[in-house]
Design a protein around this motif. Structure first.
Motif, PDB file in Angstrom:
ATOM      1  N   LEU A 373       5.639   1.516  -5.708  1.00 57.97           N
ATOM      2  CA  LEU A 373       4.773   1.856  -4.572  1.00 57.97           C
ATOM      3  C   LEU A 373       4.001   3.142  -4.823  1.00 57.97           C
ATOM      4  N   VAL A 374       4.517   3.970  -5.714  1.00 55.98           N
ATOM      5  CA  VAL A 374       3.881   5.239  -6.079  1.00 55.98           C
ATOM      6  C   VAL A 374       3.745   5.288  -7.595  1.00 55.98           C
ATOM      7  N   LEU A 375       2.621   5.819  -8.059  1.00 58.63           N
ATOM      8  CA  LEU A 375       2.363   5.964  -9.488  1.00 58.63           C
ATOM      9  C   LEU A 375       2.404   7.437  -9.856  1.00 58.63           C
ATOM     10  N   VAL A 376       2.728   7.723 -11.105  1.00 59.32           N
ATOM     11  CA  VAL A 376       2.705   9.093 -11.599  1.00 59.32           C
ATOM     12  C   VAL A 376       1.953   9.132 -12.920  1.00 59.32           C
ATOM     13  N   SER A 377       1.058  10.091 -13.040  1.00 63.72           N
ATOM     14  CA  SER A 377       0.292  10.287 -14.273  1.00 63.72           C
ATOM     15  C   SER A 377       0.094  11.779 -14.460  1.00 63.72           C
ATOM     16  N   ASN A 378       0.562  12.289 -15.599  1.00 61.39           N
ATOM     17  CA  ASN A 378       0.467  13.729 -15.877  1.00 61.39           C
ATOM     18  C   ASN A 378       1.090  14.554 -14.752  1.00 61.39           C
ATOM     19  N   SER A 379       2.231  14.091 -14.248  1.00 63.75           N
ATOM     20  CA  SER A 379       2.999  14.777 -13.199  1.00 63.75           C
ATOM     21  C   SER A 379       2.270  14.849 -11.860  1.00 63.75           C
ATOM     22  N   VAL A 380       1.257  14.005 -11.673  1.00 63.16           N
ATOM     23  CA  VAL A 380       0.538  13.914 -10.403  1.00 63.16           C
ATOM     24  C   VAL A 380       0.823  12.545  -9.794  1.00 63.16           C
ATOM     25  N   PHE A 381       1.147  12.531  -8.497  1.00 58.96           N
ATOM     26  CA  PHE A 381       1.562  11.296  -7.828  1.00 58.96           C
ATOM     27  C   PHE A 381       0.435  10.724  -6.973  1.00 58.96           C
ATOM     28  N   SER A 382       0.330   9.395  -6.979  1.00 60.07           N
ATOM     29  CA  SER A 382      -0.701   8.711  -6.191  1.00 60.07           C
ATOM     30  C   SER A 382      -0.134   7.405  -5.660  1.00 60.07           C
ATOM     31  N   ILE A 383      -0.809   6.827  -4.687  1.00 62.06           N
ATOM     32  CA  ILE A 383      -0.384   5.567  -4.099  1.00 62.06           C
ATOM     33  C   ILE A 383      -0.688   4.415  -5.050  1.00 62.06           C
ATOM     34  N   ALA A 384       0.159   3.384  -5.053  1.00 59.86           N
ATOM     35  CA  ALA A 384      -0.192   2.131  -5.736  1.00 59.86           C
ATOM     36  C   ALA A 384      -1.233   1.447  -4.858  1.00 59.86           C
ATOM     37  N   TYR A 385      -2.467   1.363  -5.330  1.00 57.37           N
ATOM     38  CA  TYR A 385      -3.589   1.020  -4.450  1.00 57.37           C
ATOM     39  C   TYR A 385      -3.485  -0.315  -3.729  1.00 57.37           C
ATOM     40  N   PRO A 386      -2.843  -1.329  -4.292  1.00 55.77           N
ATOM     41  CA  PRO A 386      -2.766  -2.583  -3.525  1.00 55.77           C
ATOM     42  C   PRO A 386      -2.051  -2.443  -2.182  1.00 55.77           C
ATOM     43  N   ILE A 387      -1.166  -1.417  -2.034  1.00 59.29           N
ATOM     44  CA  ILE A 387      -0.418  -1.285  -0.780  1.00 59.29           C
ATOM     45  C   ILE A 387      -1.075  -0.298   0.181  1.00 59.29           C
ATOM     46  N   ARG A 388      -2.170   0.339  -0.233  1.00 58.19           N
ATOM     47  CA  ARG A 388      -2.752   1.416   0.574  1.00 58.19           C
ATOM     48  C   ARG A 388      -3.095   0.963   1.984  1.00 58.19           C
ATOM     49  N   PHE A 389      -3.814  -0.149   2.108  1.00 59.21           N
ATOM     50  CA  PHE A 389      -4.235  -0.612   3.434  1.00 59.21           C
ATOM     51  C   PHE A 389      -3.039  -1.073   4.265  1.00 59.21           C
ATOM     52  N   ALA A 390      -2.018  -1.637   3.601  1.00 61.08           N
ATOM     53  CA  ALA A 390      -0.826  -2.088   4.326  1.00 61.08           C
ATOM     54  C   ALA A 390      -0.054  -0.893   4.887  1.00 61.08           C
ATOM     55  N   VAL A 391       0.017   0.186   4.138  1.00 60.88           N
ATOM     56  CA  VAL A 391       0.671   1.402   4.630  1.00 60.88           C
ATOM     57  C   VAL A 391      -0.061   1.929   5.860  1.00 60.88           C
ATOM     58  N   GLN A 392      -1.390   1.985   5.762  1.00 66.41           N
ATOM     59  CA  GLN A 392      -2.181   2.504   6.884  1.00 66.41           C
ATOM     60  C   GLN A 392      -2.085   1.588   8.102  1.00 66.41           C
ATOM     61  N   ALA A 393      -2.019   0.281   7.867  1.00 64.18           N
ATOM     62  CA  ALA A 393      -1.903  -0.655   8.992  1.00 64.18           C
ATOM     63  C   ALA A 393      -0.529  -0.566   9.647  1.00 64.18           C
ATOM     64  N   SER A 394       0.504  -0.300   8.838  1.00 66.99           N
ATOM     65  CA  SER A 394       1.870  -0.253   9.360  1.00 66.99           C
ATOM     66  C   SER A 394       2.177   1.062  10.069  1.00 66.99           C
ATOM     67  N   LYS A 395       1.705   2.177   9.512  1.00 60.12           N
ATOM     68  CA  LYS A 395       2.083   3.488  10.034  1.00 60.12           C
ATOM     69  C   LYS A 395       0.893   4.337  10.475  1.00 60.12           C
ATOM     70  N   GLY A 396      -0.307   3.798  10.382  1.00 57.60           N
ATOM     71  CA  GLY A 396      -1.476   4.534  10.833  1.00 57.60           C
ATOM     72  C   GLY A 396      -2.035   5.467   9.768  1.00 57.60           C
TER      73      GLY A 396
END
Length: 413
Positions: A373-396
């Motif tokens: 659900l979360v990606l890490v690159s060069n010690s920086v964390f980001s959202i796994a983009y396919p779930i981004r809209f689902a997270v926002q729809a579920s929790k605002g």
């Protein structure tokens, strides 16, 4: 015998350019065949499904119609994986190929390319295990694939016999069946939706027993596809003669390349520059790209650009239920909501933004990474983009006030 003689005559007259011989009787050896047959490619297979796949593959090869999945944005990942397949440290080369990633991101396509291009092996039967399945479900799928049982009574007897075995003997039985399938220069593929993993993502005892048993067949390649990363270190994978790779969603560049190619194959007219405005709404998710192609074909690119709701809703419907079943904690949702806003942060900044101690946050982030659900690159964390809209729809989405609080926390940090 009439068919054999006719085939021989047609081969001699060049009416048939080449022949492929299948031996489906385990008691027959290649040396038992007529001399002219022994000069052909001979394959021993007892499974009708395996024979069908092999015939289709060779016919497509002759016609120049090999089915090759579109493959973009994975070259660096494939090179990394190829290095694991051929270790230079003197270790045994792995024959259990394990990948994980969100469903639909291209896990099977990646494995297929790795098998074909690095090992010259074709992807074999794909066996699906649901979360509620036991190891006996894999046994049933394998004997059905091999076609060794031809009656309901025989199948029932096989099932009863399997259930009466010890866990070690069950693992040996399944390993034997996987080995039989692999004899046709194919790699059986197990897509596991959670049947082989504990809720903690560690392999279940029966799965570990299977990995141990498969060591008896180092020449048999087996692919394992998981949604979550198994809790196993690289050293532990190596001990089990396995290797692992995480398959993320496509980046924007690869998404545009794939979208462009599929639009061209669909013979759709489009403005390439305008694709840049739709790519961020695809989430690097191949099924969303396929949906976009259909929408652009049916309604035109300008209409899809003006109304991207179908693309967004598709990703919400796909992943909202997935997220709900994970029973995430408030702390995990807090991290996902923050990253879903498009914010990419190192651990220290993420801790400040969520007002959490680093020592408390680290296990949360690790689990979210293992869940893909979360990606890490060069010690920086980001959202796994396919779930981004689902997270926002579920929790605002984050409010202006929350953004201000986060910004203040980062400044104080």
């Amino acid at each position: 015998k009439f068919e054999m003689n006719l085939a021989h005559e047609l081969l001699k007259s060049d009416a048939i350019k080449a022949s492929l011989i299948f031996i489906i009787d385990p008691d027959i050896e290649p040396s038992d065949l007529p001399d002219w047959m022994q000069k052909s490619l001979i394959m021993k297979m007892i499974s009708a499904n395996a024979v069908s796949r092999a015939i289709q593959y060779h016919l497509n090869s002759i016609r120049g119609l090999e089915k090759t999945e579109l493959f973009f944005g994975r070259n660096i990942l494939m090179d990394q994986f190829a290095e694991k397949l051929f270790p230079s440290s003197g270790e045994k080369p792995p024959h259990i190929l394990v990948v994980s990633g969100l469903e639909g991101v291209g896990r099977r396509t990646f494995i297929s390319h790795a098998l074909r291009n690095s090992l010259s092996i074709q992807l074999g039967p794909v066996l699906h295990l649901r979360r509620t399945d036991g190891i006996d479900a894999l046994h049933v799928a394998l004997i059905s694939e091999l076609g060794e049982v031809d009656s309901i009574e025989g199948l029932a007897a096989e099932i009863d016999g399997f259930r009466g075995k010890t866990p070690t003997d069950q693992a040996d039985t399944i390993a034997d069946l996987l080995h039989k399938i692999g004899e046709g220069n194919v790699a059986p593929c197990i897509v596991d939706d959670g049947a082989l993993l504990e809720s903690s993502s560690y392999y279940k005892p029966e799965a570990l027993a299977l990995l141990q048993s498969l060591k008896r067949f180092p020449e048999t390649v087996v692919a394992l596809i998981h949604t979550h990363r198994p809790r196993m270190s690289d050293t532990e994978f190596s001990v089990n003669e396995a290797c692992y790779e995480r398959i993320p969603a496509l980046d924007n560049t690869a998404s545009k390349q794939l979208l462009t190619k599929r639009l061209q194959l669909a013979k759709v007219t489009f403005d390439a520059d305008q694709l840049d405005f739709i790519v961020p709404y695809l989430g690097g998710y191949p099924p969303a790209i396929s949906l976009a192609v259909g929408l652009i074909r049916d309604y035109s690119l300008p209409v899809v650009l003006a109304d991207k709701s179908t693309l967004v809703n598709f990703q919400i419907q796909t992943f909202a239920e997935v997220l709900d079943k994970l029973n995430l904690t408030p702390e995990q949702w807090s991290v996902l909501r923050l990253l879903a806003a498009g914010i990419e942060l190192p651990l220290e900044s993420l801790a400040s933004a969520t007002r959490t101690k680093i020592d408390d946050l680290a296990p949360t982030v690790r689990l979210l990474i293992d869940l893909n659900l979360v990606l890490v690159s060069n010690s920086v964390f980001s959202i796994a983009y396919p779930i981004r809209f689902a997270v926002q729809a579920s929790k605002g989405t984050l409010s202006v006030e929350e953004f201000n609080v986060i910004g203040k926390s980062l400044k104080e940090d």
